[in-house]
Design a protein around this motif. Structure first.
Motif, short mmCIF file in Angstrom:
data_model
loop_
_atom_site.label_atom_id
_atom_site.label_comp_id
_atom_site.label_asym_id
_atom_site.label_seq_id
_atom_site.Cartn_x
_atom_site.Cartn_y
_atom_site.Cartn_z
N ARG A 6 0.84 -1.20 0.00
CA ARG A 6 0.00 0.00 0.00
C ARG A 6 0.87 1.24 0.00
N PRO A 7 0.48 2.26 -0.76
CA PRO A 7 1.25 3.51 -0.75
C PRO A 7 1.07 4.26 0.56
N GLY A 8 2.00 5.18 0.82
CA GLY A 8 1.91 6.02 2.01
C GLY A 8 2.67 5.44 3.18
N GLY A 9 2.68 6.15 4.30
CA GLY A 9 3.38 5.67 5.48
C GLY A 9 4.89 5.81 5.32
N ALA A 10 5.61 4.91 5.95
CA ALA A 10 7.07 4.94 5.92
C ALA A 10 7.58 4.68 4.52
N VAL A 11 8.63 5.38 4.15
CA VAL A 11 9.24 5.17 2.85
C VAL A 11 10.61 4.55 3.05
N PRO A 12 11.11 3.82 2.04
CA PRO A 12 12.45 3.26 2.16
C PRO A 12 13.45 4.34 2.52
N ALA A 16 10.41 9.09 6.27
CA ALA A 16 9.08 9.59 6.62
C ALA A 16 8.73 9.24 8.06
N MET A 17 7.96 10.09 8.68
CA MET A 17 7.47 9.82 10.03
C MET A 17 6.19 9.00 9.91
N ALA A 90 15.45 4.54 10.98
CA ALA A 90 14.96 3.37 10.25
C ALA A 90 13.67 2.85 10.86
N HIS A 91 12.85 2.27 10.01
CA HIS A 91 11.59 1.67 10.45
C HIS A 91 11.71 0.15 10.41
N LEU A 92 11.23 -0.50 11.47
CA LEU A 92 11.15 -1.95 11.51
C LEU A 92 10.08 -2.37 10.51
N ILE A 93 10.46 -3.19 9.51
CA ILE A 93 9.49 -3.60 8.49
C ILE A 93 9.21 -5.10 8.52
N GLY A 94 9.91 -5.82 9.37
CA GLY A 94 9.63 -7.25 9.44
C GLY A 94 10.53 -7.97 10.41
#
Length: 122
Positions: A6-12, A16-17, A90-94
């Motif tokens: 899905r678009p939006g949210g955190a970006v690579p 993004a916040m 960095a965002h935890l993505i998995g």
């Protein structure tokens, strides 16, 4: 590892916040206190950093850089916290578990469908 297409949210790149209110001063003070008092022993078990590239499951034309922070439980089992970058935002993505073929072959067929190979041709 599952990811959203899905678009939006955190970006690579962790630029993004995520959605939500700004952190309050009270919460920042609580966070600093926790940082001084807590050991974070499980997090400190991650001793390797592996940078990889992954394709989105539903759009193989989209590729993202992923950063795996790895802890080895034993010779056959690795645990990874997967982030979208290696910077401080960095965002935890998995979360990913990596097992040897020997362990994989012991899994029921239905569970094997939920795993993907890390084997490669030389």
């Amino acid at each position: 590892m599952a990811s959203s297409d899905r678009p939006g949210g955190a970006v690579p790149g962790g630029e993004a916040m995520p959605p939500g209110k700004r952190t309050t001063l009270e919460q920042k003070v609580l966070d600093k206190g926790a940082q001084m008092l807590q050991s974070l022993k499980p997090v400190k078990q991650f001793h390797q950093h592996v940078c990889t590239f992954a394709l989105h499951a539903h759009d193989l034309t989209r590729q993202i850089e992923t950063h795996h922070y790895v802890t080895r439980s034993n010779q056959d089992f690795l645990q990874c916290a997967v982030y979208d970058s290696d910077n401080s935002h960095a965002h935890l993505i998995g979360v990913e578990y990596i097992v040897t073929d020997r362990i994989f072959e012991t899994l029921p067929a239905e569970e094997q469908k939920l795993w993907h190979s890390h084997a490669y041709e030389v």
